[in-house]
Write a protein that holds these residues in place. Structure first.
Motif, mmCIF file in Angstrom:
data_model
loop_
_atom_site.group_PDB
_atom_site.id
_atom_site.type_symbol
_atom_site.label_atom_id
_atom_site.label_comp_id
_atom_site.label_asym_id
_atom_site.label_seq_id
_atom_site.Cartn_x
_atom_site.Cartn_y
_atom_site.Cartn_z
ATOM 1 N N LEU A 32 0.837 -1.208 0.000
ATOM 2 C CA LEU A 32 0.000 0.000 0.000
ATOM 3 C C LEU A 32 0.869 1.254 0.000
ATOM 4 C CD1 LEU A 32 -2.757 -1.063 2.575
ATOM 5 C CD2 LEU A 32 -2.902 -1.011 0.071
ATOM 6 N N LEU A 35 2.132 1.924 -3.470
ATOM 7 C CA LEU A 35 1.101 2.469 -4.357
ATOM 8 C C LEU A 35 0.895 3.964 -4.095
ATOM 9 C CD1 LEU A 35 -1.530 -0.429 -4.267
ATOM 10 C CD2 LEU A 35 0.063 0.158 -6.110
ATOM 11 N N CYS A 39 1.956 7.304 -6.778
ATOM 12 C CA CYS A 39 0.991 8.277 -7.301
ATOM 13 C C CYS A 39 1.542 9.700 -7.306
ATOM 14 C CB CYS A 39 -0.298 8.223 -6.475
ATOM 15 S SG CYS A 39 -1.214 6.670 -6.656
ATOM 16 N N ALA A 49 9.153 4.395 -3.993
ATOM 17 C CA ALA A 49 8.205 3.339 -4.349
ATOM 18 C C ALA A 49 8.922 2.157 -4.998
ATOM 19 C CB ALA A 49 7.137 3.896 -5.288
#
Length: 503
Positions: A32, A35, A39, A49
């Motif tokens: 999570l 993700l 973004c 990330a």
């Protein structure tokens, strides 16, 4: 893109250094987090990330590998199993008698195994058989085994046998007990055509060249079979810095690819109609891809061979699409691909030495305005590699070879242009007849004799260097790394001699 790939690779490497793998709940939270970071439009969160995704992938693969290891409750028990012999069985004769080392695949779930991966627990085993026997790949046997999970000594600076076993896909080690009940089964249960082919080729070469003193080296550069090497041989290779010549590595795979590309490109130019379909370079890559894959299969598809094939595949993929591939992008992509497929490769010294070597060559030659002359190409790359590997070899506890750049400048052309092409061509011509293959195999053996003489002369005059302590301080490692990079920077960079002091 390059930074993101390197960040993902760094995440996988970090996992291999963890003493304990995190559970599924922290892994889910990391997914999570990745993700959310992905973004963002800023580069730093996206790099983070990539790092987190590398950590997640490394943890998942680590759990998979550990779940396949032999459970503790099955250690030391007598387990009746059916198994399939794989690889090239090794037989030894000493004062204690005859003994065999086998790699095998267990055909059925082990008695007493439990859990979601029960069928895969202890599936790949490395066995010892003590006493007279006869084994060949592709044979199926029923026997009783006594196994244990892969493990080894944990001495600082010592060889990590457990990491090597896990990296090779070995789930358990052990030996056969109660040999009398062992029974040969139907070979239809065991389908390993590649290993059977390699075994028959080795037997053919051993029968044809039984009395040749360089047969062991010939088997090493063709089949990747180093079983005939003695400790004195390995010491000679280490003393002269030529171990990479006697094991099938990225250099050999690249050599085969370049030779096949050259011949296929020449053939395409000789037939102009072929150039209406594809450029000569693309024809060369289409021919080189199966050739390098076949050579890797001949070598047994070991971990180092798979790593080299992945690196070559990256170059071919971009080349066939006629895309310009920046050298450092190819480097980062190959590094990430190897770690995604083989995360435990990061625990092997050969992985680091090979990528450090390629990185040093890119740093020294890629993107330079002036190209080295042909005379410089004979010695300058060897000097670059020698500087780049000096400190990593010390940290790995391996012998230093001060004359390695000079020895390799003479030995690599002999091995790459004479020994390996002649040996592989001779193996191909064995399908036609021994009389056709003999001249080329004899040429390869003569080249190996000359190479051995060269290494012995170099080892006789090479000075002994002291070994490094097993655990040097981090600041020493940092200074050595900075000094190495400083020395490899292009001419014109100020005070490059300071790199020597830092090293």
């Amino acid at each position: 893109m390059i930074a993101g790939m390197l960040a993902g690779a760094a995440g996988i490497v970090i996992v291999t250094r963890l003493p304990v793998l995190p559970g599924l709940l922290p892994i889910g939270g990391a997914v999570l987090l990745a993700l959310v970071l992905a973004c963002w439009r800023r580069p730093l969160p996206r790099l983070a990330a990539c790092l987190v995704l590398g950590l997640v992938w490394g943890c998942l693969r680590g759990h998979e590998l550990l779940a396949r290891v032999l459970p503790a409750q099955l250690e030391g028990r007598d387990l009746p199993v059916r198994l399939c012999v794989e690889g090239l069985p090794l037989v030894r004769h000493d004062e204690r008698g005859e003994s065999w080392r086998l790699r095998a695949r267990v055909l059925d779930p082990l008695p007493g195994a439990s859990g979601p991966l029960a069928r895969w627990q202890g599936r790949r085993v490395e066995l010892g058989w003590y006493g007279p026997a006869a084994f060949a790949p592709g044979e199926a046997w029923a026997m009783t085994l006594r196994l244990r999970a892969p493990r080894g000594f944990a001495n600082p600076g010592g060889y990590d046998y457990q990491a090597w076993l896990l990296g090779q896909g070995i789930d358990a080690t052990g030996y056969a007990v109660n040999k009398a009940p062992a029974a040969r089964l139907d070979d239809a249960l065991c389908r390993v055509p590649l290993d059977r082919w390699r075994y028959r080729l080795r037997a053919r070469l051993e029968g044809l060249l039984a009395h040749e003193p360089q047969l062991g080296k010939l088997l090493a550069v063709t089949l990747g079979d180093a079983s005939r090497f003695t400790p004195a041989d390995w010491a000679l290779f280490a003393r002269t810095g030529t171990t990479h010549l006697m094991v099938i590595s990225g250099m050999h795979i690249t050599l085969v690819a370049m030779l096949v590309m050259a011949f296929a490109g020449f053939a395409a130019r000789a037939w102009p109609r072929a150039l209406l379909v594809l450029p000569a370079r693309s024809w060369g890559m289409l021919a080189a891809a199966p050739a390098t894959l076949a050579y890797g299969a001949l070598a047994g598809m070991g971990v180092s061979v798979q790593r080299a094939l992945l690196m070559v595949a990256v170059l071919f993929l971009f080349g066939l699409r006629e895309r310009h591939l920046q050298p450092w992008l190819a480097y980062a992509l190959a590094l990430l691909a190897v770690l995604v497929v083989q995360p435990l490769a990061a625990m092997q010294t050969g992985f680091w030495l090979s990528f450090i070597t390629v990185g040093a060559l890119l740093l020294a030659f890629a993107g330079r305005l002036g190209r080295p002359s042909r005379v410089q190409l004979l010695w300058l790359p060897q000097l670059v590699v020698g500087v780049a590997l000096w400190c990593p070899l010390l940290l790995a506890g391996q012998s230093q070879a001060p004359l390695a750049p000079l020895v390799n400048a003479l030995a690599i052309p002999l091995a790459d242009l004479v020994v390996v092409p002649a040996a592989l061509a001779g193996c191909l011509l064995l399908a036609v007849g021994d009389a056709f293959a003999w001249p080329l195999l004899k040429l390869a053996l003569l080249g190996l004799e000359l190479l051995t003489w060269l290494l012995q002369r170099a080892a006789a005059i090479s000075p002994e260097l002291p070994a490094l302590a097993p655990a040097p301080e981090p600041w020493r490692i940092a200074f050595a790394l900075l000094g190495t990079v400083w020395l490899l920077l292009p001419r014109g960079f100020p005070a490059r001699a300071a790199g020597v002091a830092l090293m």
